[in-house]
Design a protein around this motif. Structure first.
Motif, PDB file in Angstrom:
ATOM      1  N   VAL A  30       0.861  -1.174   0.000  1.00  0.00           N
ATOM      2  CA  VAL A  30       0.000   0.000   0.000  1.00  0.00           C
ATOM      3  C   VAL A  30       0.900   1.227   0.000  1.00  0.00           C
ATOM      4  CG1 VAL A  30      -1.818   1.261   1.222  1.00  0.00           C
ATOM      5  CG2 VAL A  30      -1.736  -1.254   1.345  1.00  0.00           C
ATOM      6  N   SER A  31       0.712   2.092  -0.989  1.00  0.00           N
ATOM      7  CA  SER A  31       1.537   3.298  -1.083  1.00  0.00           C
ATOM      8  C   SER A  31       1.052   4.342  -0.081  1.00  0.00           C
ATOM      9  CB  SER A  31       1.472   3.882  -2.500  1.00  0.00           C
ATOM     10  OG  SER A  31       0.226   4.513  -2.710  1.00  0.00           O
ATOM     11  N   PRO A  32       1.875   5.328   0.223  1.00  0.00           N
ATOM     12  CA  PRO A  32       1.428   6.405   1.112  1.00  0.00           C
ATOM     13  C   PRO A  32       0.191   7.140   0.575  1.00  0.00           C
ATOM     14  CG  PRO A  32       3.811   6.458   0.912  1.00  0.00           C
ATOM     15  CD  PRO A  32       3.305   5.450  -0.090  1.00  0.00           C
ATOM     16  N   GLU A  33      -0.024   7.065  -0.727  1.00  0.00           N
ATOM     17  CA  GLU A  33      -1.205   7.688  -1.330  1.00  0.00           C
ATOM     18  C   GLU A  33      -2.431   6.779  -1.271  1.00  0.00           C
ATOM     19  OE1 GLU A  33       2.517   9.105  -2.417  1.00  0.00           O
ATOM     20  OE2 GLU A  33       1.776   7.202  -3.203  1.00  0.00           O
ATOM     21  N   LYS A  35      -2.698   3.728  -2.673  1.00  0.00           N
ATOM     22  CA  LYS A  35      -2.828   2.879  -3.866  1.00  0.00           C
ATOM     23  C   LYS A  35      -2.212   1.505  -3.606  1.00  0.00           C
ATOM     24  CE  LYS A  35      -4.368   6.291  -6.382  1.00  0.00           C
ATOM     25  NZ  LYS A  35      -5.770   6.416  -6.587  1.00  0.00           N
ATOM     26  N   LEU A  36      -2.855   0.479  -4.126  1.00  0.00           N
ATOM     27  CA  LEU A  36      -2.295  -0.872  -4.062  1.00  0.00           C
ATOM     28  C   LEU A  36      -1.335  -1.034  -5.230  1.00  0.00           C
ATOM     29  CD1 LEU A  36      -5.508  -2.946  -3.301  1.00  0.00           C
ATOM     30  CD2 LEU A  36      -3.721  -2.254  -1.706  1.00  0.00           C
ATOM     31  N   MET A  37      -0.137  -1.508  -4.945  1.00  0.00           N
ATOM     32  CA  MET A  37       0.891  -1.698  -5.967  1.00  0.00           C
ATOM     33  C   MET A  37       1.404  -3.128  -5.879  1.00  0.00           C
ATOM     34  SD  MET A  37       0.915   1.290  -7.331  1.00  0.00           S
ATOM     35  CE  MET A  37       2.279   1.060  -8.441  1.00  0.00           C
ATOM     36  N   SER A  38       1.461  -3.822  -7.020  1.00  0.00           N
ATOM     37  CA  SER A  38       1.951  -5.204  -7.055  1.00  0.00           C
ATOM     38  C   SER A  38       3.206  -5.289  -7.901  1.00  0.00           C
ATOM     39  CB  SER A  38       0.889  -6.136  -7.635  1.00  0.00           C
ATOM     40  OG  SER A  38      -0.248  -6.153  -6.812  1.00  0.00           O
ATOM     41  N   ARG A  39       4.165  -6.048  -7.404  1.00  0.00           N
ATOM     42  CA  ARG A  39       5.451  -6.221  -8.084  1.00  0.00           C
ATOM     43  C   ARG A  39       5.901  -7.669  -7.958  1.00  0.00           C
ATOM     44  NH1 ARG A  39       5.206  -2.150  -4.567  1.00  0.00           N
ATOM     45  NH2 ARG A  39       5.570  -0.032  -5.299  1.00  0.00           N
ATOM     46  N   LYS A  63       8.766  -0.117  -3.248  1.00  0.00           N
ATOM     47  CA  LYS A  63       8.234  -1.124  -2.317  1.00  0.00           C
ATOM     48  C   LYS A  63       8.804  -0.938  -0.918  1.00  0.00           C
ATOM     49  CE  LYS A  63      11.106  -4.710  -4.267  1.00  0.00           C
ATOM     50  NZ  LYS A  63      11.294  -4.058  -5.535  1.00  0.00           N
ATOM     51  N   TYR A  64      10.072  -0.542  -0.839  1.00  0.00           N
ATOM     52  CA  TYR A  64      10.682  -0.262   0.466  1.00  0.00           C
ATOM     53  C   TYR A  64       9.949   0.910   1.132  1.00  0.00           C
ATOM     54  CZ  TYR A  64      14.243   0.725   3.995  1.00  0.00           C
ATOM     55  OH  TYR A  64      14.897   0.935   5.179  1.00  0.00           O
ATOM     56  N   ARG A  65       9.702   1.951   0.361  1.00  0.00           N
ATOM     57  CA  ARG A  65       8.962   3.115   0.873  1.00  0.00           C
ATOM     58  C   ARG A  65       7.566   2.687   1.332  1.00  0.00           C
ATOM     59  NH1 ARG A  65       5.669   7.431  -2.511  1.00  0.00           N
ATOM     60  NH2 ARG A  65       4.959   5.430  -3.225  1.00  0.00           N
ATOM     61  N   ASP A  66       6.887   1.892   0.501  1.00  0.00           N
ATOM     62  CA  ASP A  66       5.525   1.462   0.826  1.00  0.00           C
ATOM     63  C   ASP A  66       5.478   0.645   2.117  1.00  0.00           C
ATOM     64  OD1 ASP A  66       4.837   2.656  -1.572  1.00  0.00           O
ATOM     65  OD2 ASP A  66       4.342   0.780  -2.602  1.00  0.00           O
ATOM     66  N   ILE A  67       6.398  -0.313   2.260  1.00  0.00           N
ATOM     67  CA  ILE A  67       6.403  -1.161   3.458  1.00  0.00           C
ATOM     68  C   ILE A  67       6.743  -0.340   4.699  1.00  0.00           C
ATOM     69  CG2 ILE A  67       7.566  -3.120   4.584  1.00  0.00           C
ATOM     70  CD1 ILE A  67       7.737  -4.404   1.740  1.00  0.00           C
ATOM     71  N   ASN A  68       7.624   0.631   4.557  1.00  0.00           N
ATOM     72  CA  ASN A  68       7.901   1.527   5.688  1.00  0.00           C
ATOM     73  C   ASN A  68       6.655   2.306   6.086  1.00  0.00           C
ATOM     74  OD1 ASN A  68      10.513   1.238   6.720  1.00  0.00           O
ATOM     75  ND2 ASN A  68      11.391   2.321   4.982  1.00  0.00           N
ATOM     76  N   TYR A  69       5.833   2.643   5.105  1.00  0.00           N
ATOM     77  CA  TYR A  69       4.598   3.379   5.368  1.00  0.00           C
ATOM     78  C   TYR A  69       3.530   2.466   5.986  1.00  0.00           C
ATOM     79  CZ  TYR A  69       0.076   5.464   4.373  1.00  0.00           C
ATOM     80  OH  TYR A  69      -1.212   5.928   4.477  1.00  0.00           O
ATOM     81  N   ASN A  70       3.382   1.264   5.415  1.00  0.00           N
ATOM     82  CA  ASN A  70       2.347   0.337   5.859  1.00  0.00           C
ATOM     83  C   ASN A  70       2.881  -1.076   5.661  1.00  0.00           C
ATOM     84  OD1 ASN A  70       0.099  -1.334   6.140  1.00  0.00           O
ATOM     85  ND2 ASN A  70      -1.280   0.075   5.105  1.00  0.00           N
ATOM     86  N   SER A  71       3.076  -1.807   6.738  1.00  0.00           N
ATOM     87  CA  SER A  71       3.705  -3.130   6.665  1.00  0.00           C
ATOM     88  C   SER A  71       2.749  -4.242   6.224  1.00  0.00           C
ATOM     89  CB  SER A  71       4.343  -3.487   8.006  1.00  0.00           C
ATOM     90  OG  SER A  71       3.346  -3.572   9.010  1.00  0.00           O
ATOM     91  N   ALA A  72       1.470  -3.930   6.035  1.00  0.00           N
ATOM     92  CA  ALA A  72       0.516  -4.938   5.560  1.00  0.00           C
ATOM     93  C   ALA A  72       0.783  -5.214   4.082  1.00  0.00           C
ATOM     94  CB  ALA A  72      -0.920  -4.462   5.753  1.00  0.00           C
ATOM     95  N   VAL A  73       0.966  -6.492   3.746  1.00  0.00           N
ATOM     96  CA  VAL A  73       1.262  -6.885   2.372  1.00  0.00           C
ATOM     97  C   VAL A  73       0.439  -8.111   1.995  1.00  0.00           C
ATOM     98  CG1 VAL A  73       3.620  -5.975   2.423  1.00  0.00           C
ATOM     99  CG2 VAL A  73       3.209  -8.380   3.004  1.00  0.00           C
ATOM    100  N   ASN A  74       0.427  -8.390   0.699  1.00  0.00           N
ATOM    101  CA  ASN A  74      -0.170  -9.624   0.202  1.00  0.00           C
ATOM    102  C   ASN A  74       0.784 -10.248  -0.804  1.00  0.00           C
ATOM    103  OD1 ASN A  74      -2.899 -11.196   0.146  1.00  0.00           O
ATOM    104  ND2 ASN A  74      -2.135 -11.184  -1.937  1.00  0.00           N
ATOM    105  N   LEU A  75       0.892 -11.563  -0.741  1.00  0.00           N
ATOM    106  CA  LEU A  75       1.682 -12.322  -1.711  1.00  0.00           C
ATOM    107  C   LEU A  75       0.723 -13.174  -2.521  1.00  0.00           C
ATOM    108  CD1 LEU A  75       4.461 -13.659   0.692  1.00  0.00           C
ATOM    109  CD2 LEU A  75       4.627 -11.705  -0.871  1.00  0.00           C
ATOM    110  N   ALA A  76       0.864 -13.151  -3.839  1.00  0.00           N
ATOM    111  CA  ALA A  76       0.034 -13.990  -4.704  1.00  0.00           C
ATOM    112  C   ALA A  76       0.950 -14.885  -5.529  1.00  0.00           C
ATOM    113  CB  ALA A  76      -0.832 -13.132  -5.609  1.00  0.00           C
TER     114      ALA A  76
END
Length: 171
Positions: A30-33, A35-39, A63-76
């Motif tokens: 999850v970006s600071p804005e 938005k959901l971003m997948s990589r 992704k480093y910035r996003d995880i620092n902002y919000n540590s909730a992630v999903n793996l598919a």
């Protein structure tokens, strides 16, 4: 309790078996804005018994910035079956583990050396996972929930779901 523990261990093993040969996961952050971003991320290790899935990345990334902002992630993971794992990501600076995971492919993809201070490990701790086995007429959903409070348990009459609680009694 022992029957539930056995079922939990079987479900964890099933999920691990489904993703063990799938080398690439789509990591959603999850970006600071908002938005959901997948990589795509190359999976380094799957240790479901330890509640750990490992990756390598660089600090100078979105992704480093996003995880620092919000540590909730999903793996598919998608292959012969489909697996979705929601969890919490954390950065780990462990030079021994980094060396254990490092190889020429990682070096080429990241285009830096293992001893670069920008290289960091990402550990995802699974909380909820679902899998769908392909080739079945009815897709079976298995869900396991980490340390779920009893007020949040899943309806026991639902035959399509199974719950696994990660705690000391299930290992």
């Amino acid at each position: 309790m022992s029957n539930q523990t056995s079922e939990n261990q079987e479900t964890i093993k099933k999920i691990k078996d489904l993703i063990k040969d799938e080398k690439v996961a789509m990591l959603t952050t999850v970006s600071p804005e908002g938005k959901l971003m997948s990589r795509p991320m190359h999976t380094q290790e799957v240790a479901m018994d330890k509640e750990e899935i490992w990756f390598i990345t660089e600090k100078d990334t979105e992704k480093y910035r996003d995880i620092n902002y919000n540590s909730a992630v999903n793996l598919a993971y998608a292959g012969k079956s489909y697996v979705s794992i929601s969890g919490t990501a954390e950065f780990v600076q462990d030079d021994e583990k980094k060396k254990e995971f490092w190889n020429k492919i990682v070096e080429k993809v990241l285009n830096i050396s293992a001893d670069n201070s920008d290289v960091i490990l990402v550990k995802v701790t699974p909380e909820v996972a679902e899998y769908w086995e392909s080739g079945m007429s009815v897709k079976t959903v298995k869900e396991f929930v980490k340390k779920m409070a009893s007020s949040h348990t899943i309806d026991e009459d639902n035959e399509l779901k199974d719950t696994v609680k990660f705690d000391e009694n299930t290992r």
